[in-house]
Structures are given as C-alpha cells and as structure tokens.
Design a protein around this motif. Structure first.
Motif, PDB file in Angstrom:
ATOM      1  N   THR A  16      86.203 -12.360  -4.200  1.00  0.00           N
ATOM      2  CA  THR A  16      84.800 -12.237  -3.789  1.00  0.00           C
ATOM      3  C   THR A  16      84.080 -13.585  -3.898  1.00  0.00           C
ATOM      4  N   ASP A  17      84.374 -14.337  -4.968  1.00  0.00           N
ATOM      5  CA  ASP A  17      83.760 -15.664  -5.122  1.00  0.00           C
ATOM      6  C   ASP A  17      84.316 -16.641  -4.087  1.00  0.00           C
ATOM      7  N   MET A  18      85.623 -16.591  -3.884  1.00  0.00           N
ATOM      8  CA  MET A  18      86.241 -17.477  -2.904  1.00  0.00           C
ATOM      9  C   MET A  18      85.665 -17.210  -1.514  1.00  0.00           C
ATOM     10  N   HIS A  19      85.501 -15.955  -1.163  1.00  0.00           N
ATOM     11  CA  HIS A  19      84.920 -15.590   0.132  1.00  0.00           C
ATOM     12  C   HIS A  19      83.531 -16.216   0.270  1.00  0.00           C
ATOM     13  N   THR A  20      82.722 -16.107  -0.760  1.00  0.00           N
ATOM     14  CA  THR A  20      81.371 -16.674  -0.743  1.00  0.00           C
ATOM     15  C   THR A  20      81.421 -18.185  -0.554  1.00  0.00           C
ATOM     16  N   TRP A  21      82.320 -18.856  -1.260  1.00  0.00           N
ATOM     17  CA  TRP A  21      82.447 -20.306  -1.155  1.00  0.00           C
ATOM     18  C   TRP A  21      82.901 -20.715   0.242  1.00  0.00           C
ATOM     19  N   ILE A  22      83.825 -19.956   0.823  1.00  0.00           N
ATOM     20  CA  ILE A  22      84.339 -20.297   2.154  1.00  0.00           C
ATOM     21  C   ILE A  22      83.242 -20.167   3.196  1.00  0.00           C
ATOM     22  N   VAL A  23      82.543 -19.045   3.216  1.00  0.00           N
ATOM     23  CA  VAL A  23      81.519 -18.856   4.256  1.00  0.00           C
ATOM     24  C   VAL A  23      80.346 -19.819   4.057  1.00  0.00           C
ATOM     25  N   TRP A  75      88.962 -18.328   9.870  1.00  0.00           N
ATOM     26  CA  TRP A  75      89.794 -17.730   8.835  1.00  0.00           C
ATOM     27  C   TRP A  75      91.247 -18.153   8.927  1.00  0.00           C
ATOM     28  N   GLN A  76      91.761 -18.352  10.127  1.00  0.00           N
ATOM     29  CA  GLN A  76      93.179 -18.697  10.266  1.00  0.00           C
ATOM     30  C   GLN A  76      93.483 -20.146   9.880  1.00  0.00           C
ATOM     31  N   ASP A  77      92.472 -20.950   9.611  1.00  0.00           N
ATOM     32  CA  ASP A  77      92.658 -22.360   9.254  1.00  0.00           C
ATOM     33  C   ASP A  77      92.836 -22.536   7.746  1.00  0.00           C
ATOM     34  N   ALA A  78      93.827 -21.849   7.193  1.00  0.00           N
ATOM     35  CA  ALA A  78      94.012 -21.814   5.736  1.00  0.00           C
ATOM     36  C   ALA A  78      94.157 -23.206   5.127  1.00  0.00           C
ATOM     37  N   LYS A 122      82.687 -21.446  10.714  1.00  0.00           N
ATOM     38  CA  LYS A 122      81.961 -20.829  11.843  1.00  0.00           C
ATOM     39  C   LYS A 122      82.520 -19.478  12.266  1.00  0.00           C
ATOM     40  N   ASP A 123      83.276 -18.815  11.422  1.00  0.00           N
ATOM     41  CA  ASP A 123      83.862 -17.531  11.802  1.00  0.00           C
ATOM     42  C   ASP A 123      83.007 -16.384  11.259  1.00  0.00           C
ATOM     43  N   ASP A 124      83.305 -15.194  11.688  1.00  0.00           N
ATOM     44  CA  ASP A 124      82.599 -14.000  11.229  1.00  0.00           C
ATOM     45  C   ASP A 124      83.025 -13.702   9.788  1.00  0.00           C
TER      46      ASP A 124
END
Length: 70
Positions: A30-37, A5-8, A43-45
């Motif tokens: 919410t969409d951005m979160h889905t795309w990131i994970v 998450w800290q690797d913006a 590899k973050d929580d």
C-alpha cells in the motif's frame, strides 16, 4: 519519459533515487503504491496495479537497492 505499471525496472530506479535508504522488502504494498503514483513522471491509472505488478516492481527495486549498496 512517462512511467506505466509495466515499467518495473524504470520505476525501481526512481524508487531507489527517491528512497535511497529504504529496504524495499520492508515496504508494504500500500505504501509502495502511494510512492509510485506520486512519482512526477508516473502517468498510468493508479487502479490498474495489482499484487503481481507490485511484487515485480518490489523485486526490481530490491535488485537496484542491492546494487546501490555494493
């Protein structure tokens, strides 16, 4: 390289690569979160994000997006 998450900046670059025509300011968190994970090297929580983190990523993504259009 594993993304957290800290690797913006690194996440922003990957989002521009994955979604080159998407204006980051039009994307819901919410969409951005889905795309990131969903990024293969993320590899973050997923539960460790928050609005401030997502906003930081969105602004970095917006900067990368603007650079890619100029």
């Amino acid at each position: 390289m594993d993304l957290k998450w800290q690797d913006a900046e690194d996440i922003a670059i990957r989002l521009v690569e994955e979604h080159p025509e998407t204006d980051p300011l039009t994307v819901r968190f919410t969409d951005m979160h889905t795309w990131i994970v969903a990024l293969p090297d993320f590899k973050d929580d997923p539960k460790k994000s928050n609005e401030k983190i997502l906003e930081t990523i969105q602004m970095a993504w917006h900067e990368e997006y603007q650079d890619s259009k100029s």
